[in-house]
Scaffold this motif. Structure first.
Motif, PDB file in Angstrom:
ATOM      1  N   ASP A  27       0.776  -1.257   0.168  1.00 35.80           N
ATOM      2  CA  ASP A  27      -0.010   0.048   0.006  1.00 35.80           C
ATOM      3  C   ASP A  27       0.882   1.284   0.028  1.00 35.80           C
ATOM      4  OD1 ASP A  27      -2.437  -1.344  -0.005  1.00 35.80           O
ATOM      5  OD2 ASP A  27      -2.664  -1.209   2.311  1.00 35.80           O
ATOM      6  N   VAL A  84      -5.793  14.271  -3.321  1.00 34.86           N
ATOM      7  CA  VAL A  84      -6.110  12.767  -3.511  1.00 34.86           C
ATOM      8  C   VAL A  84      -6.918  12.778  -4.689  1.00 34.86           C
ATOM      9  CG1 VAL A  84      -7.198  10.993  -2.428  1.00 34.86           C
ATOM     10  CG2 VAL A  84      -5.793  12.333  -0.912  1.00 34.86           C
ATOM     11  N   ALA A  85      -7.797  13.461  -4.951  1.00 32.30           N
ATOM     12  CA  ALA A  85      -8.861  13.284  -6.240  1.00 32.30           C
ATOM     13  C   ALA A  85      -7.758  13.597  -7.486  1.00 32.30           C
ATOM     14  CB  ALA A  85      -9.864  14.627  -6.282  1.00 32.30           C
ATOM     15  N   ALA A 117      -5.740  10.329  -7.308  1.00 29.24           N
ATOM     16  CA  ALA A 117      -6.683   9.118  -7.641  1.00 29.24           C
ATOM     17  C   ALA A 117      -7.117   9.165  -9.159  1.00 29.24           C
ATOM     18  CB  ALA A 117      -7.737   8.947  -6.776  1.00 29.24           C
ATOM     19  N   ASP A 176      -2.665   3.896  -6.730  1.00 25.29           N
ATOM     20  CA  ASP A 176      -3.757   4.579  -5.738  1.00 25.29           C
ATOM     21  C   ASP A 176      -2.748   4.754  -4.511  1.00 25.29           C
ATOM     22  OD1 ASP A 176      -5.312   4.640  -7.903  1.00 25.29           O
ATOM     23  OD2 ASP A 176      -6.315   2.647  -7.169  1.00 25.29           O
ATOM     24  N   PRO A 177      -3.331   6.151  -3.884  1.00 24.12           N
ATOM     25  CA  PRO A 177      -2.932   6.142  -2.572  1.00 24.12           C
ATOM     26  C   PRO A 177      -3.863   5.666  -1.406  1.00 24.12           C
ATOM     27  CG  PRO A 177      -3.761   8.176  -3.562  1.00 24.12           C
ATOM     28  CD  PRO A 177      -4.021   7.092  -4.644  1.00 24.12           C
ATOM     29  N   THR A 178      -3.649   5.384  -0.445  1.00 24.44           N
ATOM     30  CA  THR A 178      -4.315   4.972   0.676  1.00 24.44           C
ATOM     31  C   THR A 178      -4.020   5.908   1.741  1.00 24.44           C
ATOM     32  OG1 THR A 178      -3.941   2.861   0.244  1.00 24.44           O
ATOM     33  CG2 THR A 178      -4.851   3.222   2.381  1.00 24.44           C
ATOM     34  N   LEU A 225     -14.255   9.377  -3.347  1.00 20.63           N
ATOM     35  CA  LEU A 225     -12.826   8.868  -3.300  1.00 20.63           C
ATOM     36  C   LEU A 225     -13.295   7.985  -1.916  1.00 20.63           C
ATOM     37  CD1 LEU A 225     -11.405  12.724  -3.164  1.00 20.63           C
ATOM     38  CD2 LEU A 225     -10.976  10.695  -5.185  1.00 20.63           C
ATOM     39  N   PHE A 231     -10.252   5.301  -1.067  1.00 18.13           N
ATOM     40  CA  PHE A 231      -8.804   5.939  -0.950  1.00 18.13           C
ATOM     41  C   PHE A 231      -8.712   6.269   0.300  1.00 18.13           C
ATOM     42  CE2 PHE A 231     -10.305   6.716  -5.177  1.00 18.13           C
ATOM     43  CZ  PHE A 231      -8.890   6.008  -5.967  1.00 18.13           C
ATOM     44  N   THR A 259       2.878  12.505  -4.429  1.00 20.77           N
ATOM     45  CA  THR A 259       3.072  11.372  -5.554  1.00 20.77           C
ATOM     46  C   THR A 259       4.507  11.023  -5.622  1.00 20.77           C
ATOM     47  OG1 THR A 259       1.321  12.136  -6.653  1.00 20.77           O
ATOM     48  CG2 THR A 259       2.908  10.790  -8.005  1.00 20.77           C
TER      49      THR A 259
END
Ligand code: UDP
Length: 456
Positions: free
Chosen positions: A254, A276-277, A280, A287-289, A319, A322, A401
Motif C-alpha cells: 500500500d 487525493v482526487a 486518484a 492509488d494512494p491509501t 473518493l 482511498f 506522488t
C-alpha cells in the motif's frame, strides 16, 4: 498527597522572598534563590483532555510536556484550567511535581471558547483564593492562548507575579488564512494587542511569529523570545514498518499517506481531499491509501461531529475507496501509526509549530507540509521532507506522488527525518523556557532570551 480530611492537597513550597522593582544586568545578585514553583494557565482546555477533538491538540501536548520537563528541572508546576465537569477532582497529579487544578468559573460544563471571556474575572479570583488556601505562591506565571493571558493579567493584582504570554496562534495569523465564517472575533484581536504590553515576556513558537509580534505590533524586541515546542524523542521513535502496517490491516505494498490532526478548517483537509482526487484520477499512478487520524467516531465506529462532514465530502467526491478514517488515537499509539506511513501530509493553511510534522520525523517518516508558519522552520526541505504552498492541491499531489513512487527519495528523506526532529528535544526547550522565568522572577525585563537559538 492526601490530607487527613481525605482531600488531595498540593506540596507546599517555601515562600520565595518578595522581589524588588525591575533590575538591570549590572545589579545581578549571584545568590538569587532558584525558582520553586510556577503556574501555567490554560483556561479553555486541559492538558489532560483527550487529543484530536475540536479544542485539544498541540497546545495540550505542549503544556503537559513542558510542565513535566520543568518538574524534572526541580520546579513544582501547577496547571490551572477551567472546570468543565462537576466530578473532576480539584487537584490531579499529571506527573511527579505537576498538578492540574480545576478552577470553577462559570458552569461546570463544556462551553465554546468564545463564551469564556466573561468568566475570566471569576477564574482569576478563584486561582488567587486557591493559592491563599494552599499557602503557596508562584515565582512566574505562563499563560497559554489569549484567554489565559487575560486571566494572568487579572490575577496579577493578587499575586504580583511576572507573566509570560504564549499565544500559540494569533487572531491576526488565523484571520489571514480563514474563510469569513471562521474569522476570529474583534475581542480576541483587541485583547491580544493589549497583552503585548501587559505581559512581562512573550514566547513566539517560530521566528516568523516573533517578527510579526515585533514589526507589526511594535512589541519591544527584548521582550519576545523564539522558543519552539519540543518533541518527546523517547516516545516518538521509529517502529518496524511491516509490523506497524500489519497492526493497522495495511498491506506492505500500500502507498500510505497519513494525516493526523484536529478537524479544523485551518488544517487544510479540503486541500488534501483535492490533492487525493488528482492523484486518484491519474491511471499512470498507483492509488494512494489515506489513513486519516483525528475527529470522533461513535460507538458503532461511525464518524460524528465535524469528522462526519469530512467523510461526506470524501464520499461526494467518489473518493471513499482511498480514505480510511480511524478517529482520534491516543499518543501511545501514534509512533506505530507514523511508522506505518510512507509519508505524512501536513496540508495546513497555518501552523504556529506543527507538532505532528515533528513527531512524524522523530519516527523516521518523511513529511510533505505547507510552507506555513512554523512548518517552514521545522521541516527541512529536501532533507526530511518537501514543502509546498498552502491551498495548492496540485503542488501537494505532486509532492505526495513523488514520495509514494520514488523509493530512493523516500529513503533519503526518511534518513534525514529523525536528525531533524532531534533539534527539538524537550530538555533544551524546557531549559530555554526556564531561563525566561528565572530572568523575570529575578526582576529583569530585558535579555530574557537564552543566547543559543534552537532554530539553527
Ligand atoms: N494528536 C493525538 N491524537 C489524535 C490527533 C492529534 O494525540 O488523534 C496529537 C498529536 O500527536 C500532536 C497534537 O495532537 O501532538 C496536534 O498538534 P499540532 O501542533 O500538529 O496541531 P494543533 O492541534 O496544535 O493545531
Amino acid at each position: 498527597m492526601l490530607t487527613s480530611s481525605g482531600r488531595q492537597s498540593i506540596r507546599k513550597a517555601e515562600m520565595p522572598p518578595v522581589r524588588a522593582a525591575f533590575k538591570a544586568d549590572e545589579d545581578r545578585d549571584e545568590s538569587e534563590p532558584p525558582l520553586r514553583r510556577v503556574a501555567q494557565i490554560s483556561v479553555h482546555t486541559s492538558p489532560l483532555a483527550t487529543l484530536g477533538g475540536k479544542d485539544a491538540g498541540g497546545m495540550n501536548v505542549y503544556i503537559a510536556e513542558l510542565a513535566c520537563n520543568l518538574a524534572k528541572l526541580a520546579l513544582t508546576v501547577d496547571v490551572f484550567t477551567r472546570r468543565t465537569d462537576p466530578e473532576t477532582p480539584e487537584i490531579q497529579e499529571m506527573c511527579p511535581g505537576v498538578n492540574v487544578i480545576a478552577i470553577s468559573a462559570g458552569p461546570a460544563a463544556p462551553l465554546d471558547k468564545n463564551e469564556l471571556f466573561p468568566y475570566l474575572p471569576e477564574f482569576a479570583v478563584r486561582m488567587a483564593l486557591f493559592s491563599l488556601r494552599e499557602g503557596v505562591r508562584y515565582d512566574a506565571v505562563h499563560a497559554h492562548y489569549w484567554l489565559s493571558g487575560w486571566a494572568a493579567h487579572l490575577v496579577k493584582r493578587y499575586w504580583d507575579t511576572p507573566f509570560v504570554q504564549m499565544f500559540h496562534t494569533t487572531a491576526h495569523q488565523k484571520n489571514k488564512v480563514a474563510n469569513v465564517a471562521d474569522r476570529e472575533t474583534d475581542l480576541r484581536q483587541q485583547i491580544e494587542r493589549r497583552l503585548l504590553s501587559l505581559a512581562d515576556g512573550m514566547i513566539a513558537a517560530n521566528p516568523e511569529e516573533r517578527a510579526d509580534l515585533i514589526w507589526r505590533f511594535g512589541t519591544p524586541t527584548e521582550k519576545v523570545c523564539t522558543i519552539p515546542p519540543g518533541v518527546n524523542l523517547d516516545h516518538f521513535q521509529p517502529f518496524d514498518k511491516a509490523a506497524a502496517r500489519a497492526r493497522l490491516g495495511l498491506a506492505p505494498e500500500d502507498r500510505v499517506v497519513l494525516f493526523v490532526g484536529r478537524i479544523d478548517p485551518i488544517k487544510g483537509i479540503d486541500t488534501l481531499i483535492e490533492a487525493v482526487a488528482l492523484m486518484a484520477g491519474n491511471p499512470r499512478l498507483p492509488d494512494p491509501t489515506v489513513l486519516f487520524v483525528g475527529g470522533d467516531l461513535d460507538q458503532l465506529g461511525q464518524p460524528t461531529g465535524p469528522l462526519a462532514g469530512v467523510v461526506e465530502t470524501v464520499r461526494r467526491r467518489g473518493l471513499d475507496g482511498f480514505f480510511r478514517f480511524i478517529g482520534s488515537r491516543p499518543q501511545a499509539e501514534l509512533p506505530s501509526i507514523y511508522s506505518a506511513a510512507d509519508v505524512v501530509a501536513v496540508p495546513s493553511n497555518y501552523e504556529s509549530f506543527g507538532l505532528v510534522a515533528v513527531e512524524a520525523m522523530a519516527c523516521g517518516t518523511p513529511v510533505v507540509a505547507t510552507r506555513a508558519g512554523g512548518l517552514a522552520f521545522t521541516v527541512e526541505e529536501g532533507v526530511s521532507g518537501l514543502l509546498v504552498a498552502p491551498r495548492a492541491p496540485a503542488e501537494l499531489a505532486e509532492a505526495l506522488t513523488s514520495l509514494i513512487t520514488d523509493e530512493s527519495l523516500r529513503r533519503s528523506l526518511a534518513a534525514g527525518a529523525r536528525p531533524t526532529a532531534e533539534r527539538f528535544a524537550w530538555p533544551a526547550v524546557a531549559a530555554s523556557v526556564l531561563h525566561i522565568y528565572e530572568r523575570l522572577s529575578a526582576g529583569y525585563r530585558a535579555n530574557l532570551c537564552q543566547e543559543e537559538e534552537i532554530y539553527a
